[in-house]
Scaffold this active site. Structure first.
Site, PDB file in Angstrom:
ATOM      1  N   GLU A 141       0.805  -1.412   0.058  1.00 27.76           N
ATOM      2  CA  GLU A 141      -0.023  -0.375  -0.164  1.00 27.76           C
ATOM      3  C   GLU A 141       1.018   1.084   0.416  1.00 27.76           C
ATOM      4  OE1 GLU A 141      -4.155   1.504   0.918  1.00 27.76           O
ATOM      5  OE2 GLU A 141      -2.937   0.371   0.244  1.00 27.76           O
TER       6      GLU A 141
ATOM      7  N   ASP B 188       4.292   1.189  -0.999  1.00 31.05           N
ATOM      8  CA  ASP B 188       4.691   1.795  -2.607  1.00 31.05           C
ATOM      9  C   ASP B 188       3.915   2.140  -3.332  1.00 31.05           C
ATOM     10  OD1 ASP B 188       6.624   0.680  -0.970  1.00 31.05           O
ATOM     11  OD2 ASP B 188       6.625  -1.636  -1.721  1.00 31.05           O
TER      12      ASP B 188
ATOM     13  N   SER C  95      32.217  17.101  23.799  1.00 26.06           N
ATOM     14  CA  SER C  95      32.664  15.549  23.571  1.00 26.06           C
ATOM     15  C   SER C  95      32.394  15.784  25.033  1.00 26.06           C
ATOM     16  CB  SER C  95      33.716  14.973  23.076  1.00 26.06           C
ATOM     17  OG  SER C  95      34.313  15.653  23.793  1.00 26.06           O
TER      18      SER C  95
ATOM     19  N   LYS D 241      24.212   4.957  25.433  1.00 28.36           N
ATOM     20  CA  LYS D 241      25.592   5.910  25.410  1.00 28.36           C
ATOM     21  C   LYS D 241      25.854   5.069  24.182  1.00 28.36           C
ATOM     22  CE  LYS D 241      29.885   8.303  24.666  1.00 28.36           C
ATOM     23  NZ  LYS D 241      29.903   8.236  24.062  1.00 28.36           N
TER      24      LYS D 241
ATOM     25  N   ARG E  32      29.996  15.817  13.150  1.00 30.65           N
ATOM     26  CA  ARG E  32      30.805  16.368  13.873  1.00 30.65           C
ATOM     27  C   ARG E  32      31.641  17.700  13.926  1.00 30.65           C
ATOM     28  NH1 ARG E  32      34.129  15.418  18.516  1.00 30.65           N
ATOM     29  NH2 ARG E  32      33.825  16.715  20.506  1.00 30.65           N
TER      30      ARG E  32
ATOM     31  N   GLU F 195      22.815  10.457  16.806  1.00 28.89           N
ATOM     32  CA  GLU F 195      23.044   9.331  16.788  1.00 28.89           C
ATOM     33  C   GLU F 195      23.183   8.746  15.530  1.00 28.89           C
ATOM     34  OE1 GLU F 195      25.706   9.877  18.887  1.00 28.89           O
ATOM     35  OE2 GLU F 195      27.401   8.380  18.415  1.00 28.89           O
TER      36      GLU F 195
ATOM     37  N   CYS G  91      42.531 -32.290   7.396  1.00 26.71           N
ATOM     38  CA  CYS G  91      43.413 -33.670   7.510  1.00 26.71           C
ATOM     39  C   CYS G  91      42.972 -34.589   6.743  1.00 26.71           C
ATOM     40  CB  CYS G  91      44.037 -33.528   8.406  1.00 26.71           C
ATOM     41  SG  CYS G  91      44.914 -34.801   9.458  1.00 26.71           S
TER      42      CYS G  91
ATOM     43  N   CYS H 243      44.192 -39.890  13.191  1.00 26.79           N
ATOM     44  CA  CYS H 243      44.746 -38.412  13.135  1.00 26.79           C
ATOM     45  C   CYS H 243      44.649 -37.883  14.734  1.00 26.79           C
ATOM     46  CB  CYS H 243      44.728 -37.274  12.317  1.00 26.79           C
ATOM     47  SG  CYS H 243      45.692 -35.605  13.514  1.00 26.79           S
TER      48      CYS H 243
END
Ligand code: IVH
Length: 675
Positions: free
Chosen positions: A35, A37, A82, A115, A136, A176, A428, A433
């Site tokens: 819908e 779109d 900062s 953060k 920034r 951010e 191997c 082994c």
């Protein structure tokens, strides 16, 4: 006629903006993608025919425009400062006491938020329209990235109108830009396919995506934003940090839901502990929390130092990445003979754990990341997983680093190594082994197999080294005198081990099959097989053409089973085990009850595209195990299984603190349910 078209364009734009906001900011979609779109295509068509109808905040502007030659810079109206960092509780108490002293008060309220580990940006709105977005930079001036930021769906192109707040003439917000963990994995998977360099972490992926001169590339990346503050603001009055968050929300900005408003210092410390635990289950990366004095009056009184304000501090989580030096690269041999390179690094403390080795996954990875012995590298430790090498710090190279040479023979038994067609790994070829044998026996006695108490990894290694155990069958002919030859093995321990071995002889068909360690035949597959085939004989003679009878089993698994049982050595060992008293019981019902216990009653929601199975198949599997699957998330949901291209449900799950697991995690959970 033209008026009608104009009206239609306005209506479409309003509707699209509203639905975009509901989907990307509120995580609460109202209409289907199809819908959306359809409306978008109609608006594109109208704007193409009547270009003068295009507005600056039209949703059609989010797709990216002409590529730039370079980024221009802009000076921030107010410097983007900062934050000071604190790592220990005492750092935070020092910060708190300093503030109380400076303000000459007894107590104070803070607003605390995650953060975000992303890329800092500033967005400027003039008379409600997004006019400028910048990075920034050095805090004083940053690069102009407006075209790129417009493509981020959770960034409003114009401010939402609210009856109670007028549109300010200038509003600068700061936030951010991030990429969530699932989207980051998907992005890297795509890049691997097209042989592009992989991003080291979600932050690098977000930064790389934002710094594209061609905004169409940025538009194709799954960027999101969280707003965490303001820059220069005109015409809005507010007295606290928490209040501005509420105002920004009303303007249509995406504000994180984990924020805690107006809390005292003891609650801040508690929140840190909680968030540290929650961290891994969050959909996005955070590296600590930010503690801010809530009152603007106090913020102004406290002011700032050159680089950072006195009224805020970042309380960081212990580092998960550290740099160290690769001393050597050794090669380990797994239970199926696969050779895996492992980097031995100079011991380094990463978030409280000493790391001295890191996995390199496979030999291609050494080439892809261009890793050399003696390189300085960035190592990452995430949760319980084995540390991995993120990247080489190339600027630290001295020219004395040495290339790692691909092994031409097995480092343990010196046999030939081979690369199978269509497989990346070197193997191997010697099934006898001792390294392979050790790993196979460790798996055989583990919880996924015979579950023999007291037979730990170290003891298995010694038994193999002394030649006391050369096959699974030898475990069942061990005697007290044999065990007595092992250093520091007391009589009582030897007796206990022999008792455990005796007890384990009565084994279910599922555990027996799983203990064999057949490639691709893990516990979950064994569950599916033993549900349909109830005797070892039936499994032994399973033909590839008959696999249709087992739901969830494909030709690869059937091929591996057939190959295993066609090998006369394997049959001989199984027969010896039976002679030594192993008794296979078909107690599938008990296996199933055990398996059902773990997931019984648990509520799942599946989202996104799963790669190993369809959602329908996953639902069927879960229901077989007594779990419930529903299509919408509520506070009662236990797990959200997040497949490829998921997104809208992630935010909701996060805000309700629901455990989010990837498809891999989901498969592991299914496997675990058998224990
Ligand atoms: S407030 C003056 N809040 O951390 C205070 N910053 O080390 C300005 N960051 O460049 C920052 N999450 O990009 C604030 N919830 C959060 C944040 C946050 C991440 C970043 C921010 C800043 C950097 C400072």
């Amino acid at each position: 006629m033209k008026k009608d078209i104009e009206k239609e364009a306005v209506k479409l734009r309003n509707q699209l903006t509203k639905h975009n906001y509901k989907y990307y900011v509120l995580d609460d979609p109202e209409i289907s993608d199809a819908e959306y779109d359809r409306m978008m295509n109609r608006l594109i068509a109208i704007e193409k025919q009547y270009p003068y109808l295009v507005t600056l905040d039209s949703p059609t502007k989010r797709v990216g425009g002409l590529a730039l030659e370079s980024f221009k810079t802009t000076v921030h109206s107010l410097p983007m400062l900062s934050l000071d960092n604190g790592f220990k509780e005492t750092d935070i108490m020092d910060f708190h006491n300093r503030i109380l002293k400076l303000l000459e008060i007894d107590d104070i309220f803070y607003t605390v938020e995650p953060k975000f580990d992303g890329v800092a940006v500033e967005l400027r709105y003039e008379h409600g329209m997004l006019t400028l977005a910048s990075t920034r930079g050095d805090g004083i001036a940053g690069e102009i990235i407006t075209d790129n930021v417009r493509t981020i769906k959770s960034v409003p192109l114009s401010l939402l109108k609210d009856r109670n707040i007028g549109i300010p003439s200038v509003l600068e917000v700061r936030g951010e830009v991030i990429i969530n963990k699932v989207e980051f994995e998907n992005l890297n998977k795509e890049r691997l396919k097209i042989k592009e360099n992989l991003f080291a972490n979600p932050r690098n992926a977000a930064a790389g995506s934002l710094r594209q001169l061609d905004s169409k590339i940025t538009a194709s990346r799954p960027l999101e934003i969280f707003i965490h503050g303001t820059g220069f603001v005109k015409d809005i009055n507010y007295s606290s940090h928490s209040e501005i968050f509420h105002i920004l929300k009303k303007f249509g900005f995406r504000i994180n839901s984990i924020i805690k408003e107006k809390i005292k210092i003891n609650e801040v410390l508690l929140m840190y502990k909680k968030l540290k635990h929650l961290r891994n289950s969050l959909a996005y990366e955070i590296d600590g929390l930010v503690i801010k004095v809530d009152s603007i009056k106090y913020q102004e009184k406290l002011g700032a130092k050159t680089k950072s304000p006195r009224w805020a501090i970042a309380y960081k989580f212990p580092a998960v990445q550290e740099t160290t030096k690769i001393k050597d690269i050794i090669v380990q041999v797994g239970r199926t003979g696969i050779l895996t390179p492992v980097a031995l690094v100079e011991p380094v403390n990463i978030g409280g754990v000493i790391v001295s080795r890191a996995t390199l996954h496979n030999f291609d990875e050494i080439q892809r990341k261009n890793i050399k012995i003696k390189d300085i590298v960035l190592v990452e430790r995430a949760g319980d997983v084995i540390p991995k090498i993120v990247k080489v710090i190339k600027s630290k190279r001295k020219g004395k680093e040495k290339d790692f040479l691909l092994p031409v023979k097995c480092p343990v038994c010196s046999s030939e190594v081979k690369k199978n067609k269509n497989e990346a790994a070197l193997k191997c070829i010697n099934v006898f082994c001792s390294a392979q044998l050790k790993q196979r026996i460790k798996h055989f006695v583990s919880k996924s197999g015979f579950d023999i108490d007291g037979l730990g990894n170290k003891l298995v290694e010694k038994l193999v080294e002394k030649g006391l155990v050369n096959s699974f069958a030898d475990i069942f002919s061990l005697e007290k005198e044999n065990l007595a030859t092992i250093d520091r093995m007391g009589e009582k321990s030897a007796e206990n081990i022999l008792n455990s071995i005796e007890k384990s002889k009565s084994v279910s068909l599922l555990k027996f099959l799983s203990s064999m360690g057949i490639p691709h035949v893990g516990e979950n597959v064994c569950f599916l097989i033993t549900e349909r085939l109830q005797t070892l004989e039936q499994i032994k003679f399973l033909k590839i053409k008959d696999i249709k009878i087992i739901d969830g089993i494909g030709p690869r698994i059937a091929g591996a089973l057939q190959k295993f049982f066609a090998n006369s050595d394997n049959i001989m060992i199984i027969n010896q085990m039976l002679e030594n008293g192993v008794n296979i019981k078909n107690n599938f019902k008990k296996d199933r009850t055990n398996k059902e216990k773990i997931l019984k009653g648990k509520k799942f929601v599946l989202t996104g595209v799963l790669e190993e199975m369809t959602r329908g198949q996953a639902k069927e599997k879960l229901e077989k195990l007594g779990a419930k699957v529903s299509s919408s998330i509520s506070s009662k949901t236990n797990f959200l299984v997040s497949g490829k291209s998921s997104g809208k449900k992630l935010g909701k799950a996060q805000s309700l603190n629901i455990k989010i697991i990837s498809e891999q995690g989901f498969l592991e959970l299914l496997g675990k349910a058998e224990n």
